[in-house]
Enzyme design. Structure first.
Site, PDB file in Angstrom:
ATOM      1  N   ASP A  28     -10.009   3.382   1.518  1.00 45.27           N
ATOM      2  CA  ASP A  28     -10.061   2.865   2.890  1.00 45.27           C
ATOM      3  C   ASP A  28     -10.669   3.875   3.868  1.00 45.27           C
ATOM      4  O   ASP A  28     -11.398   3.498   4.787  1.00 45.27           O
ATOM      5  CB  ASP A  28      -8.650   2.511   3.393  1.00 45.27           C
ATOM      6  CG  ASP A  28      -8.192   1.150   2.890  1.00 45.27           C
ATOM      7  OD1 ASP A  28      -9.035   0.304   2.562  1.00 45.27           O
ATOM      8  OD2 ASP A  28      -6.959   0.932   2.836  1.00 45.27           O
TER       9      ASP A  28
ATOM     10  N   LYS B 195       0.805  -1.231   0.000  1.00 40.73           N
ATOM     11  CA  LYS B 195       0.000   0.000   0.000  1.00 40.73           C
ATOM     12  C   LYS B 195       0.838   1.281   0.000  1.00 40.73           C
ATOM     13  O   LYS B 195       0.402   2.309  -0.487  1.00 40.73           O
ATOM     14  CB  LYS B 195      -0.933   0.022   1.214  1.00 40.73           C
ATOM     15  CG  LYS B 195      -2.159  -0.847   1.036  1.00 40.73           C
ATOM     16  CD  LYS B 195      -3.099  -0.665   2.213  1.00 40.73           C
ATOM     17  CE  LYS B 195      -4.305  -1.573   2.068  1.00 40.73           C
ATOM     18  NZ  LYS B 195      -5.242  -1.418   3.176  1.00 40.73           N
TER      19      LYS B 195
HETATM   20  P1  ATR Z   1      -1.291  -1.695   6.571  1.00 43.95           P
HETATM   21  O1  ATR Z   1      -1.064  -0.998   5.287  1.00 43.95           O
HETATM   22  O2  ATR Z   1      -2.334  -2.775   6.491  1.00 43.95           O
HETATM   23  O3  ATR Z   1      -1.527  -0.776   7.720  1.00 43.95           O
HETATM   24  P2  ATR Z   1       1.477  -2.017   7.377  1.00 43.95           P
HETATM   25  O4  ATR Z   1       1.833  -0.702   6.808  1.00 43.95           O
HETATM   26  O5  ATR Z   1       2.381  -3.179   7.155  1.00 43.95           O
HETATM   27  O6  ATR Z   1       0.063  -2.526   6.859  1.00 43.95           O
HETATM   28  O7  ATR Z   1       1.230  -1.809   8.931  1.00 43.95           O
HETATM   29  C1  ATR Z   1       1.034  -2.863   9.814  1.00 43.95           C
HETATM   30  C2  ATR Z   1       0.859  -2.311  11.220  1.00 43.95           C
HETATM   31  O8  ATR Z   1       0.728  -3.423  12.125  1.00 43.95           O
HETATM   32  C3  ATR Z   1       2.042  -1.507  11.715  1.00 43.95           C
HETATM   33  O9  ATR Z   1       1.565  -0.504  12.580  1.00 43.95           O
HETATM   34  C4  ATR Z   1       2.860  -2.551  12.492  1.00 43.95           C
HETATM   35  O10 ATR Z   1       3.666  -2.021  13.512  1.00 43.95           O
HETATM   36  P3  ATR Z   1       5.176  -1.544  13.181  1.00 43.95           P
HETATM   37  O11 ATR Z   1       5.077  -0.189  12.557  1.00 43.95           O
HETATM   38  O12 ATR Z   1       5.843  -1.537  14.500  1.00 43.95           O
HETATM   39  O13 ATR Z   1       5.747  -2.575  12.226  1.00 43.95           O
HETATM   40  C5  ATR Z   1       1.726  -3.321  13.137  1.00 43.95           C
HETATM   41  N1  ATR Z   1       2.169  -4.666  13.531  1.00 43.95           N
HETATM   42  C6  ATR Z   1       2.374  -5.736  12.725  1.00 43.95           C
HETATM   43  N2  ATR Z   1       2.777  -6.808  13.445  1.00 43.95           N
HETATM   44  C7  ATR Z   1       2.815  -6.397  14.753  1.00 43.95           C
HETATM   45  C8  ATR Z   1       3.126  -7.042  15.988  1.00 43.95           C
HETATM   46  N3  ATR Z   1       3.463  -8.336  16.040  1.00 43.95           N
HETATM   47  N4  ATR Z   1       3.031  -6.306  17.120  1.00 43.95           N
HETATM   48  C9  ATR Z   1       2.683  -5.010  17.090  1.00 43.95           C
HETATM   49  N5  ATR Z   1       2.378  -4.341  15.949  1.00 43.95           N
HETATM   50  C10 ATR Z   1       2.434  -5.018  14.802  1.00 43.95           C
END
Ligand code: ATR
Length: 284
Positions: free
Chosen positions: A102, A66
């Site tokens: 979105d 995205k």
């Molecule tokens: P999207 O476009 O769907 O928002 P993304 O940009 O990959 O996808 O964002 C995923 C979000 O989930 C991020 O806020 C990520 O936190 P980080 O910025 O610290 O990576 C969060 N996220 C994913 N796995 C996580 C985990 N195990 N614990 C906490 N936050 C998580």
């Protein structure tokens, strides 16, 4: 035959093809199909070339592209530029235009439940594309305060900076985890709790959800995430991610086809497809 593609990786769980193909059929658009295009990051450039082909009418973009797809597109809508994320690509005069539905889907999911976020104190868990879309939608809906909570602090700061530029009056806090218990609306915009890791929650351990809060998980699979199960246990009102998925898809459908989205058909197809993927895979 013309095609609409869904770019993401992995895409095993997506119910968008069932929902969009049902909408195309219901509107009598028989010469167009919506297809999954599982695209690992190293294949993104190649896939963008496919989108430039004449047989492609547009696309949806999901995790993890995205944000990374932005530089490969020819133009961005104002909203996509401000949010910094694209979930829908339109073709105009051979150009690839990045857009974002979105934010609309998010607000519409609140609207159909008659929840007005104006003036509310809102906590958003996450700082990626989904969190940015939710935050923009809320800022435009005159929310009282937004608290951004994310595992990686720098991403919360980046998002807060962008929100500040566009909405200088907006009250914003970053990683103030104590504020979570005083929030009227709590949103999970992380991918934590998504199938197959259904026993994980992004909330702090032993967190008690405020009884009068509305708790909204943007994850739609499973429909009742651990985050929502815990919130319900504590007496909060809960909203799953399916309605947002339907409305972001409906807006994308209207942008691609010019036809009015058959919401009921899309909701039925999405609900059926979601039930189907919940079933234990007998043949696996
Ligand atoms: P999207 O476009 O769907 O928002 P993304 O940009 O990959 O996808 O964002 C995923 C979000 O989930 C991020 O806020 C990520 O936190 P980080 O910025 O610290 O990576 C969060 N996220 C994913 N796995 C996580 C985990 N195990 N614990 C906490 N936050 C998580």
């Amino acid at each position: 035959m013309k095609y609409l593609y869904l770019l993401g990786y992995p895409l095993g769980h997506s119910i968008s093809p069932a929902m969009q193909n049902a909408a195309l059929r219901a509107c009598g658009i028989r010469a167009t199909r919506y297809l999954k295009a599982p695209t690992p990051p190293e294949k993104l450039q190649e896939m963008v070339k496919v989108l430039r082909g004449e047989n492609c009418l547009g696309a949806n973009v999901t995790v993890p592209h995205k944000q990374t797809i932005l530089p490969q597109l020819d133009e961005l809508s104002e909203l996509a530029r401000e949010i910094g994320a694209v979930n829908t690509i339109l073709k105009q005069g051979g150009k690839l235009i990045g857009d974002n539905t979105d934010a609309y889907g998010f607000l519409q999911a609140l609207r159909v439940r008659r929840i007005n976020p104006a003036g509310a104190r809102v906590s958003i868990l996450g700082a990626g594309g989904a969190a940015a879309a939710a935050a923009y939608a809320l800022a435009q809906a005159d929310v009282g305060e937004i608290i951004l909570l994310n595992r990686t602090l720098t991403r919360s700061i980046e998002l807060a900076d962008r929100l500040n530029q566009k909405f200088p009056q907006l009250a914003l806090a970053i990683n103030d985890w104590d504020a979570l218990a005083q929030s009227q609306l709590i949103i999970n915009a992380t991918s934590v709790g998504m199938s197959p890791r259904v026993d994980e929650s992004p909330a702090p351990k032993k967190f008690i959800f405020p009884k009068h809060a509305v708790v909204f998980d943007l994850v739609y699979n499973p429909p009742a995430t651990k985050f929502l199960r815990d919130a319900k246990r504590d007496g909060a009102r809960v909203i799953g991610g399916l309605e947002m998925l339907i409305y972001q898809g409906a807006r994308a459908f209207e942008l691609w086809t010019g036809a009015r989205a058959p919401i009921r058909v899309m909701r039925n197809a999405a609900t059926d497809a979601l039930q189907e993927i919940q079933k234990p895979a007998a043949s696996e």
